[in-house]
Design an enzyme around this catalytic site. Structure first.
Site, PDB file in Angstrom:
ATOM      1  N   CYS A  17      42.915  10.745  14.616  1.00  0.00           N
ATOM      2  CA  CYS A  17      42.478  11.096  13.261  1.00  0.00           C
ATOM      3  C   CYS A  17      43.533  10.758  12.210  1.00  0.00           C
ATOM      4  O   CYS A  17      43.259  10.834  11.020  1.00  0.00           O
ATOM      5  CB  CYS A  17      42.104  12.569  13.191  1.00  0.00           C
ATOM      6  SG  CYS A  17      40.573  12.941  14.072  1.00  0.00           S
ATOM      7  N   LYS A  20      42.527   7.992   9.624  1.00  0.00           N
ATOM      8  CA  LYS A  20      41.559   8.188   8.528  1.00  0.00           C
ATOM      9  C   LYS A  20      42.082   7.621   7.219  1.00  0.00           C
ATOM     10  O   LYS A  20      43.289   7.597   6.976  1.00  0.00           O
ATOM     11  CB  LYS A  20      41.322   9.696   8.309  1.00  0.00           C
ATOM     12  CG  LYS A  20      40.333  10.317   9.274  1.00  0.00           C
ATOM     13  CD  LYS A  20      39.945  11.712   8.770  1.00  0.00           C
ATOM     14  CE  LYS A  20      38.955  12.392   9.707  1.00  0.00           C
ATOM     15  NZ  LYS A  20      38.368  13.593   9.111  1.00  0.00           N
ATOM     16  N   ASP A  49      31.401  18.733   4.456  1.00  0.00           N
ATOM     17  CA  ASP A  49      31.144  19.350   5.750  1.00  0.00           C
ATOM     18  C   ASP A  49      31.322  18.357   6.894  1.00  0.00           C
ATOM     19  O   ASP A  49      31.499  17.160   6.683  1.00  0.00           O
ATOM     20  CB  ASP A  49      29.759  20.004   5.758  1.00  0.00           C
ATOM     21  CG  ASP A  49      29.836  21.473   5.384  1.00  0.00           C
ATOM     22  OD1 ASP A  49      30.305  22.244   6.234  1.00  0.00           O
ATOM     23  OD2 ASP A  49      29.479  21.826   4.236  1.00  0.00           O
ATOM     24  N   ASP A  50      31.269  18.898   8.116  1.00  0.00           N
ATOM     25  CA  ASP A  50      31.557  18.097   9.305  1.00  0.00           C
ATOM     26  C   ASP A  50      30.388  17.220   9.720  1.00  0.00           C
ATOM     27  O   ASP A  50      30.568  16.247  10.434  1.00  0.00           O
ATOM     28  CB  ASP A  50      31.911  19.030  10.466  1.00  0.00           C
ATOM     29  CG  ASP A  50      33.127  19.863  10.134  1.00  0.00           C
ATOM     30  OD1 ASP A  50      34.226  19.283  10.094  1.00  0.00           O
ATOM     31  OD2 ASP A  50      32.985  21.064   9.879  1.00  0.00           O
ATOM     32  N   ASP A  90      32.209  18.151  15.751  1.00  0.00           N
ATOM     33  CA  ASP A  90      31.568  18.348  14.451  1.00  0.00           C
ATOM     34  C   ASP A  90      30.210  19.036  14.579  1.00  0.00           C
ATOM     35  O   ASP A  90      29.769  19.711  13.644  1.00  0.00           O
ATOM     36  CB  ASP A  90      31.454  17.014  13.696  1.00  0.00           C
ATOM     37  CG  ASP A  90      32.776  16.635  13.036  1.00  0.00           C
ATOM     38  OD1 ASP A  90      33.539  17.543  12.659  1.00  0.00           O
ATOM     39  OD2 ASP A  90      33.040  15.428  12.899  1.00  0.00           O
ATOM     40  N   GLY A 138      24.404   3.032  22.726  1.00  0.00           N
ATOM     41  CA  GLY A 138      25.640   2.750  22.024  1.00  0.00           C
ATOM     42  C   GLY A 138      25.646   1.366  21.426  1.00  0.00           C
ATOM     43  O   GLY A 138      24.639   0.642  21.471  1.00  0.00           O
ATOM     44  N   HIS A 139      26.785   0.985  20.877  1.00  0.00           N
ATOM     45  CA  HIS A 139      26.925  -0.317  20.245  1.00  0.00           C
ATOM     46  C   HIS A 139      28.374  -0.763  20.379  1.00  0.00           C
ATOM     47  O   HIS A 139      29.282   0.041  20.182  1.00  0.00           O
ATOM     48  CB  HIS A 139      26.525  -0.215  18.765  1.00  0.00           C
ATOM     49  CG  HIS A 139      26.470  -1.534  18.079  1.00  0.00           C
ATOM     50  ND1 HIS A 139      25.358  -2.339  18.148  1.00  0.00           N
ATOM     51  CD2 HIS A 139      27.381  -2.191  17.326  1.00  0.00           C
ATOM     52  CE1 HIS A 139      25.594  -3.449  17.448  1.00  0.00           C
ATOM     53  NE2 HIS A 139      26.815  -3.370  16.943  1.00  0.00           N
ATOM     54  N   THR A 140      28.575  -2.044  20.742  1.00  0.00           N
ATOM     55  CA  THR A 140      29.933  -2.549  20.895  1.00  0.00           C
ATOM     56  C   THR A 140      30.148  -3.780  20.023  1.00  0.00           C
ATOM     57  O   THR A 140      29.220  -4.572  19.821  1.00  0.00           O
ATOM     58  CB  THR A 140      30.218  -2.973  22.355  1.00  0.00           C
ATOM     59  OG1 THR A 140      29.250  -3.947  22.733  1.00  0.00           O
ATOM     60  CG2 THR A 140      30.155  -1.796  23.300  1.00  0.00           C
ATOM     61  N   ASP A 226      36.100  22.330  11.747  1.00  0.00           N
ATOM     62  CA  ASP A 226      37.109  22.029  12.756  1.00  0.00           C
ATOM     63  C   ASP A 226      38.272  21.332  12.044  1.00  0.00           C
ATOM     64  O   ASP A 226      38.088  20.690  11.011  1.00  0.00           O
ATOM     65  CB  ASP A 226      36.548  21.197  13.916  1.00  0.00           C
ATOM     66  CG  ASP A 226      35.994  19.850  13.489  1.00  0.00           C
ATOM     67  OD1 ASP A 226      35.718  19.657  12.287  1.00  0.00           O
ATOM     68  OD2 ASP A 226      35.822  18.992  14.366  1.00  0.00           O
TER      69      ASP A 226
HETATM   70 CO    CO Z   1      35.065  17.929  11.466  1.00  0.00          CO
HETATM   71 CO    CO Z   2      34.260  14.207  11.665  1.00  0.00          CO
HETATM   72 CO    CO Z   3      23.325  -1.885  17.524  1.00  0.00          CO
END
Ligand code: CO
Ligand code: CO
Ligand code: CO
Length: 349
Positions: A17, A20, A49-50, A90, A138-140, A226
């Site tokens: 994190c 960020k 918010d989360d 979250d 998912g996505h890569t 969090d």
């Molecule tokens: Co959060």
């Molecule tokens: Co977050």
């Molecule tokens: Co995709």
């Protein structure tokens, strides 16, 4: 090279994190985005918010969130677990439970053996299963340095949503995990962190906030979040401002990871601490004579940090007992809420 021997930390300057964007700069960009109001959108981006919360019917609201970042540790399996625990958190911060998750992956087509990606995904999968959720896709993309995280969908009863804006004066404030993950990771990189202290930080980052969310709901908590990249004070300020109250924090009561204070004393201060200080400085009153290292640790960027919430004072001991039973041994009452003063937060010694 085997998957187990590839050091993911060689790919990044600041992972987890800490990576960020600066919160103040981000806020300036988000301010320009507008959308029509909708009565079913229970939580939007205006309160920091989360997660977003959207009411489907009288009994069910959908929680949606996404989190991903570059490596925060050397071991791929542990990185997968930490990134997933952080993303799942979250949903817990909103008081919800996890239904499904999708992988978000940036990984180089060459330069790192593909088995390393397999380990990262396996670590993420472990945590989604532990959360009681299902991995649904998912996505890569081909990317450097590698990045991993999840988009997570959860649910919560529309009247049980826990937000940044629900604080009122007279509540006790509880933090469920010790601070210092940013400092311990930085200390490890320069060879100053004791191995046992670093391992303890990794364990804390891999711990789900699932049981903490259950404790919040059992104690009828209305406001919580969090603690992640903006540090305790950054996230606490967002709650204070969203709720229109002031938080009075007792610095000495804030739980710290073993070794974190000594590392800070040795000058091991992650750059993101200063970015976070910049973010909160005008709205926080620090007690004169407050220990400098302790002050900076209140700004330490957490990866997969603990829950921070306000609870009725008469419920605080029950909440602490529940948290200790659930394995959050460092949980502590770290302050209280008061009527709004000139500051978002007052930090006492
Ligand atoms: Co959060
Ligand atoms: Co977050
Ligand atoms: Co995709």
């Amino acid at each position: 090279m085997s998957a187990a021997s590839f050091d993911l930390l060689t790919t990044v300057e600041s992972g987890g994190c800490s990576a960020k964007l600066a919160p103040g700069r981000l806020a300036a960009v988000l301010k320009g985005l507008r959308q029509p109001a909708n009565p079913d959108l229970l939580v939007d981006i205006t309160t920091h918010d989360d997660a977003g919360v959207y009411r489907l019917d009288a009994e069910t609201a959908l929680i949606q969130t996404v989190d991903f970042f570059p490596p925060v540790c050397a071991d791929p399996r542990e990185f997968g677990r930490i990134a997933a625990a952080n993303a799942l958190s979250d949903v817990y911060a909103m008081g919800g439970r996890v239904l499904t998750a999708m992988n978000i992956v940036g990984f180089p087509a060459t330069r790192i053996p593909l088995e390393v990606l397999g380990e990262i995904l396996a670590g993420g999968q472990e945590k989604v299963l532990e959360a009681g959720g299902l991995m649904v896709g998912g996505h890569t993309i081909d990317d450097w340095p590698p990045k991993y995280g999840l988009a997570v969908t959860g649910i919560v009863h529309p009247r049980r949503v826990i937000t940044n804006a629900g604080l009122r004066p007279g509540l006790a404030l509880i933090l469920t995990k010790p601070l210092g993950t940013g400092t311990l990771v930085a200390g490890q990189r320069v060879g100053l962190a004791a191995d046992a202290d670093y391992r303890a930080a990794l364990a804390v980052m891999q711990q789900l906030n699932r049981a903490g969310a259950d404790v919040m709901q059992a104690c009828d908590v209305k406001a919580g979040t969090d603690i992640t990249g903006f540090g305790l004070l950054g996230h606490a300020m967002q709650m204070a401002d969203a709720s229109g109250v002031t938080l009075r924090l007792q610095a000495a009561q804030v739980p710290l990871l073993a070794g974190a204070h000594a590392l800070a004393e040795a000058g091991c201060l992650p750059g993101a601490m200063f970015r976070n200080l910049d973010y909160v400085e005008n709205k926080v009153r620090f007690a004169p004579g407050l220990d400098y290292s302790l002050k900076m640790l209140l700004l330490d960027p957490q990866t997969s940090g603990g829950l921070f919430f306000g609870v009725e004072p008469e419920q605080a001991q029950a909440a602490l007992a529940g948290l200790c039973d659930a394995g959050y041994a460092a949980s502590a009452i770290v302050g209280e809420t008061v009527a709004r003063t000139d500051y978002s937060i007052e930090v006492l010694r």
